[in-house]
Design a protein around this motif. Structure first.
Motif, mmCIF file in Angstrom:
data_model
loop_
_atom_site.group_PDB
_atom_site.id
_atom_site.type_symbol
_atom_site.label_atom_id
_atom_site.label_comp_id
_atom_site.label_asym_id
_atom_site.label_seq_id
_atom_site.Cartn_x
_atom_site.Cartn_y
_atom_site.Cartn_z
ATOM 1 N N ASP A 10 0.943 -1.163 0.151
ATOM 2 C CA ASP A 10 0.154 0.325 0.115
ATOM 3 C C ASP A 10 1.309 1.385 0.384
ATOM 4 O OD1 ASP A 10 -2.405 2.070 0.242
ATOM 5 O OD2 ASP A 10 -1.428 1.689 2.887
ATOM 6 N N ASP A 12 -0.092 5.000 0.937
ATOM 7 C CA ASP A 12 -0.694 5.924 1.787
ATOM 8 C C ASP A 12 -1.042 5.776 3.122
ATOM 9 O OD1 ASP A 12 -0.813 8.632 0.546
ATOM 10 O OD2 ASP A 12 -2.713 7.431 -0.169
ATOM 11 N N THR A 14 1.137 3.346 4.187
ATOM 12 C CA THR A 14 2.650 2.788 4.427
ATOM 13 C C THR A 14 3.691 2.772 4.148
ATOM 14 O OG1 THR A 14 0.388 0.798 4.140
ATOM 15 C CG2 THR A 14 2.707 0.580 4.112
ATOM 16 N N GLU A 183 0.317 -2.780 4.648
ATOM 17 C CA GLU A 183 -0.895 -2.184 4.624
ATOM 18 C C GLU A 183 -0.880 -1.632 5.980
ATOM 19 O OE1 GLU A 183 -3.328 -0.707 3.465
ATOM 20 O OE2 GLU A 183 -3.880 -1.942 1.692
ATOM 21 N N ASP A 184 -1.270 -0.281 6.338
ATOM 22 C CA ASP A 184 -1.933 0.673 7.787
ATOM 23 C C ASP A 184 -2.671 1.251 8.033
ATOM 24 O OD1 ASP A 184 -2.195 2.615 4.727
ATOM 25 O OD2 ASP A 184 -2.105 4.106 6.853
ATOM 26 N N SER A 185 -3.937 0.158 7.529
ATOM 27 C CA SER A 185 -5.100 0.629 7.326
ATOM 28 C C SER A 185 -6.434 -0.025 7.874
ATOM 29 C CB SER A 185 -5.790 1.441 6.825
ATOM 30 O OG SER A 185 -6.241 1.551 5.716
#
Ligand code: XBP
Ligand code: MG
Length: 257
Positions: A10, A12, A14, A183-185
């Motif tokens: 990903d 944004d 990440t 991923e971050d979200s």
């Protein structure tokens, strides 16, 4: 089965913390361009992030917050124009002020390249924004390092739908069990999970309290040899930072379970 072939990132949140100081600022500049007094504060932006995609986010803001609107005959065209301005501001911002990559990102990507592990991007953001970040923050030729850049409107349904990861897998002719996603979200995790991907989550200020139940690893960041990560969920044994060997190990574990 289970042999590591590719890492899928990903963008944004990440690769870099782009949301607060780049996307949000670019949206506000676009609003000012067309004489709108809308101002997306850091807190409000955190609430708006539940909707992925900039055009979708603007529409959600209009519908849910009902701000003072100019009279427009075609709302879709109005949003499209506003968003094109935002993209230009975002690209200008990243060209003028280099946004740092998150810890471990450059090291892991370099390590993957050295070991012939394939690389891809799967993101909701507009392709031009990916080019801006990779070129300015990673390397001038970084676009060539990624076999597939799956982004924005290339698929009908943005994250949390799995479409963008399926698209990347199809372009690479790989199965989910040959790849690890980053991923971050919560929305990103739902998307990668939907595509059946082993997923490593690296949280940030906007996403730290979101639900990552079932993710293979949840980390503070990818870590560096002199700056170990904090493990928030999952098992890493003695690994102090995330590397290609740990990615391969995660797949191996999955194939045994
Ligand atoms: C990122 C996003 C993007 C950006 C805006 O989500 O939600 O929409 O905030 O990009 P993810 P655009 O990291 O889960 O892919 O304005 O170019 O749509
Ligand atoms: Mg993200």
């Amino acid at each position: 089965m289970g042999q590591l072939e590719a890492l899928i990132f990903d963008v944004d949140g990440t690769l870099a913390n782009t949301e607060k100081d780049a996307h949000r600022v670019a949206f506000n500049r676009a609003f000012a361009d067309v004489g709108l007094s809308w101002d997306w504060s850091v807190d409000l932006y955190g609430q708006l992030l539940k909707v992925t995609g900039g055009k979708e986010r603007i529409r959600f803001y209009i519908e849910s917050w009902q701000p003072q609107m100019p009279t427009v005959s075609d709302l879709t065209a109005f949003i499209k124009d506003l968003h094109a301005r935002k993209t230009q501001h975002y690209c200008d911002l990243l060209a003028n002020e280099v946004l740092p990559l998150r810890p471990g990102v450059r090291r892991l990507i370099q390590e993957a390249r050295d070991q012939n592990i394939r690389l891809a991007i799967a993101t909701t953001t507009t392709p031009a924004n990916v080019t801006a970040l990779l070129t300015h923050s990673l390397a001038p030729d970084a676009m060539d390092w990624f076999e597939v850049i799956a982004a924005g409107d290339m698929v009908p349904q943005k994250k949390p739908a799995p479409d963008i990861f399926f698209y990347a897998l199809e372009k690479m002719n790989l199965r989910a069990d040959q790849c690890v996603a980053f991923e971050d979200s919560g929305n990103g995790w739902l998307s990668s999970r939907g595509a059946g991907l082993t997923t490593v989550v690296t949280v940030n200020n906007y996403t730290a309290n979101q639900d990552f139940t079932g993710a293979d690893l949840v980390l503070s960041d990818l870590g560096e040899p002199d700056q170990p990560f904090t493990v928030l969920a999952g098992e890493v044994g003695t690994w102090p930072y995330f590397d290609v060997t740990l990615a391969a190990e995660l797949l191996k574990r999955k194939s045994k379970s």
